[in-house]
Design an enzyme around this catalytic site. Structure first.
Site, PDB file in Angstrom:
ATOM      1  N   HIS A   1       7.756 -26.929  -1.207  1.00 41.91           N
ATOM      2  CA  HIS A   1       7.118 -28.078  -1.865  1.00 41.91           C
ATOM      3  C   HIS A   1       5.952 -27.640  -2.752  1.00 41.91           C
ATOM      4  O   HIS A   1       5.154 -28.469  -3.177  1.00 41.91           O
ATOM      5  CB  HIS A   1       6.658 -29.082  -0.798  1.00 41.91           C
ATOM      6  CG  HIS A   1       7.808 -29.634  -0.012  1.00 41.91           C
ATOM      7  ND1 HIS A   1       8.338 -30.879  -0.239  1.00 41.91           N
ATOM      8  CD2 HIS A   1       8.577 -29.064   0.958  1.00 41.91           C
ATOM      9  CE1 HIS A   1       9.367 -31.070   0.575  1.00 41.91           C
ATOM     10  NE2 HIS A   1       9.534 -29.972   1.305  1.00 41.91           N
TER      11      HIS A   1
ATOM     12  N   GLU B   1       0.820  -1.207   0.000  1.00 48.52           N
ATOM     13  CA  GLU B   1       0.000   0.000   0.000  1.00 48.52           C
ATOM     14  C   GLU B   1       0.859   1.264   0.000  1.00 48.52           C
ATOM     15  O   GLU B   1       0.431   2.318  -0.461  1.00 48.52           O
ATOM     16  CB  GLU B   1      -0.903   0.000   1.241  1.00 48.52           C
ATOM     17  CG  GLU B   1      -2.366   0.226   0.912  1.00 48.52           C
ATOM     18  CD  GLU B   1      -3.287   0.025   2.108  1.00 48.52           C
ATOM     19  OE1 GLU B   1      -4.179  -0.831   1.996  1.00 48.52           O
ATOM     20  OE2 GLU B   1      -3.125   0.700   3.134  1.00 48.52           O
TER      21      GLU B   1
ATOM     22  N   LYS C   1     -14.249  -0.057  -3.628  1.00 45.51           N
ATOM     23  CA  LYS C   1     -15.340   0.322  -2.715  1.00 45.51           C
ATOM     24  C   LYS C   1     -16.435   1.045  -3.487  1.00 45.51           C
ATOM     25  O   LYS C   1     -17.623   0.787  -3.301  1.00 45.51           O
ATOM     26  CB  LYS C   1     -14.832   1.261  -1.613  1.00 45.51           C
ATOM     27  CG  LYS C   1     -13.931   0.598  -0.611  1.00 45.51           C
ATOM     28  CD  LYS C   1     -13.613   1.578   0.508  1.00 45.51           C
ATOM     29  CE  LYS C   1     -12.384   1.129   1.268  1.00 45.51           C
ATOM     30  NZ  LYS C   1     -11.846   2.134   2.155  1.00 45.51           N
TER      31      LYS C   1
HETATM   32  O1  PA5 Z   1      -3.780   1.316   5.865  1.00 39.98           O
HETATM   33  C1  PA5 Z   1      -4.895   1.750   5.702  1.00 39.98           C
HETATM   34  O2  PA5 Z   1      -5.139   2.945   5.770  1.00 39.98           O
HETATM   35  C2  PA5 Z   1      -6.056   0.814   5.441  1.00 39.98           C
HETATM   36  O3  PA5 Z   1      -5.653  -0.497   5.342  1.00 39.98           O
HETATM   37  C3  PA5 Z   1      -7.059   0.909   6.574  1.00 39.98           C
HETATM   38  O4  PA5 Z   1      -6.423   0.571   7.779  1.00 39.98           O
HETATM   39  C4  PA5 Z   1      -8.252  -0.002   6.340  1.00 39.98           C
HETATM   40  O5  PA5 Z   1      -8.862   0.311   5.122  1.00 39.98           O
HETATM   41  C5  PA5 Z   1      -9.257   0.125   7.464  1.00 39.98           C
HETATM   42  O6  PA5 Z   1      -9.672   1.444   7.598  1.00 39.98           O
HETATM   43  P1  PA5 Z   1     -10.417   1.936   8.890  1.00 39.98           P
HETATM   44  O7  PA5 Z   1      -9.503   1.783  10.054  1.00 39.98           O
HETATM   45  O8  PA5 Z   1     -10.747   3.368   8.612  1.00 39.98           O
HETATM   46  O9  PA5 Z   1     -11.645   1.087   9.041  1.00 39.98           O
END
Ligand code: PA5
Length: 447
Positions: free
Chosen positions: A310, A289, A424
């Site tokens: 394996h 990310e 989303k």
């Molecule tokens: O790293 C990030 O920002 C995302 O992975 C969020 O943690 C994830 O989408 C969850 O978001 P939230 O904590 O707002 O529910």
């Protein structure tokens, strides 16, 4: 006490030491930018000083909540996804006994997870499992509006309220969310849940050392002070006072970036200890990310060895030559177990009699490393003395710092994630969420 060590000797057949050395002056500048909060994404650099700035009172307030709840429940369901899930999952899995921890017998509740996917069967089976058991909930969402955890929370909240009534249920629910914004904050304030705050300047994937990770880890009975001690040591080691050749985060960032420039575009994080499986999942989110944007980035993959030798072993050894490997090597095991002698030696294993299983595992690791380098896979090695809270704390901060530096080397903002919105929006449009009508129409036309 020994600290985490990094070795990059086995990448020099693929990139020159000079090329790696040449990156250090940029990395010094970037490390300064992280600490002085002047680089890209500087509104999300609260994690840089978290280990040294977290106060004893903050830790104590987490421990007090754990003490209040732990004897009342057998199970705690931690609800969250992405950065609000992977850190606590990684640490609790790494520290748990592989079998005994399935029983809530150490005086702390057993930790279950939900809200990290949308499987109907999983949620049905979870509710079914919990229906005659005493449980509590830690619901974690920074935005307070993420769909997966919101659905899980609605289901579990209904179940606790059905059992205990609304007022008593509120005592079994703890929310970790923003100080002021989001639906979860409003619900928590209205219902009187105990809450912890996710700092504004710490993004989800860098939040494991906030209550997001610390509360579930403490609830599972592990030592969060030691976790923070380890992280604090790594904050110090990787700080501005350390020369680049002593800074493991810079060495790692430089080696992987040099490999990337030489067409090694996939990094495979490998371990020889199944307890580290979810640490690799956390690492995949952290690097994927942070770096995967602007049409660039190293693709983060992971393998559990020797298991995956394996299955994936053939590809790693002889497939397309664009993979490098980062091994997390653990020196000491928690327990001692040797291979017994057999008088018949029917299975021809007596050459191993009396040897520790860890010795066999170590030779598997060394043999694999030699084979992979010979096969064209550069290997970076990260060594920790053992898997415990202290060294997990070091590893967590090590990867976070290295990830920030790596993102800056790539020229991206390592602290945003604009790409995660795409699915989303489509999902909301397809489900008919109010406000998404135009997109619904566009998608339907294309189907
Ligand atoms: O790293 C990030 O920002 C995302 O992975 C969020 O943690 C994830 O989408 C969850 O978001 P939230 O904590 O707002 O529910």
């Amino acid at each position: 006490m020994n600290d985490l060590k990094i070795s990059i000797d086995r990448v020099f057949d693929f990139v020159s030491e000079n090329e790696i050395q040449g990156l250090f002056s940029d990395l010094e500048v970037q490390n300064k930018a992280l600490h002085e909060k002047t680089g890209k994404g500087n509104e999300f650099l609260g994690w840089v000083n978290l280990p040294s700035s977290t106060t004893n009172d903050e830790i104590q307030s987490i421990l007090t909540v754990v003490e209040d709840l732990r004897s009342e429940v057998e199970y705690i369901v931690v609800i969250g996804i992405g950065g609000s899930y992977l850190g606590s999952k990684a640490v609790t899995e790494a520290l748990s006994d592989s079998f005994h921890n399935n029983l809530p017998q150490n005086g702390y509740p057993h930790i279950l997870f939900a809200g990290h996917q949308l499987s109907e069967d999983y949620h049905y089976e979870l509710l079914d499992f919990l229906k005659d058991r005493q449980f509590g909930v830690i619901v974690i969402s920074k935005s307070g509006t993420t769909t997966e955890p919101a659905i899980a929370f609605r289901l579990l909240r209904n179940e606790i309220e059905r059992k205990l009534g609304r007022e008593k249920a509120a005592k079994r629910i703890i929310a970790v969310t923003d100080a002021a914004k989001g639906v979860l904050r409003s619900v928590a304030d209205r219902e009187g849940y105990k809450t912890f705050i996710i700092p504004d300047d710490v993004g989800g994937r860098y939040s494991v050392l906030t209550p997001v990770g610390l509360l579930p880890v403490a609830m599972a009975g592990f030592d969060i002070r030691r976790l923070m001690d380890g992280a604090r040591k790594m904050e110090e080691i990787s700080g501005l006072a350390t020369r680049h050749d002593q800074n493991p985060c810079m060495i790692y960032a430089a080696a992987r970036y040099a490999l990337f420039r030489n067409y090694f575009e996939i990094e495979m994080l490998v371990n020889y200890h199944p307890k580290l499986h979810f640490l690799a999942d956390w690492w995949k989110q952290l690097f994927g990310e942070s770096e995967g944007k602007d049409q660039t980035g190293i693709f983060p993959a992971a393998a559990d060895l020797t298991t995956d030798l394996h299955s994936m072993g053939q590809y790693i050894q002889e497939g397309r030559r664009n993979i490098f490997e980062t091994v997390i090597s653990v020196v000491n095991t928690r327990h001692i177990l040797s291979i017994p002698e057999d008088s018949n030696d029917e299975d021809k294993l007596n050459f191993l009699s009396g040897k520790r299983i860890s010795e066999v595992n170590r030779m598997a690791e060394l043999g694999t490393c030699i084979a992979h380098v010979e096969g064209g896979v550069p290997v970076i090695r990260i060594e920790i003395p053992r898997i415990d809270e202290y060294y997990l704390g070091q590893l967590i901060y090590f990867f976070e710092k290295a990830c920030g530096l790596s993102g800056y080397l790539l020229g991206v903002n390592p602290f945003d994630q604009p790409g995660v919105e795409a699915y989303k929006n489509n999902m909301f449009a397809l489900l008919g969420k109010p406000g998404y009508e135009k997109l619904t129409e566009e998608i339907r036309k294309g189907l």
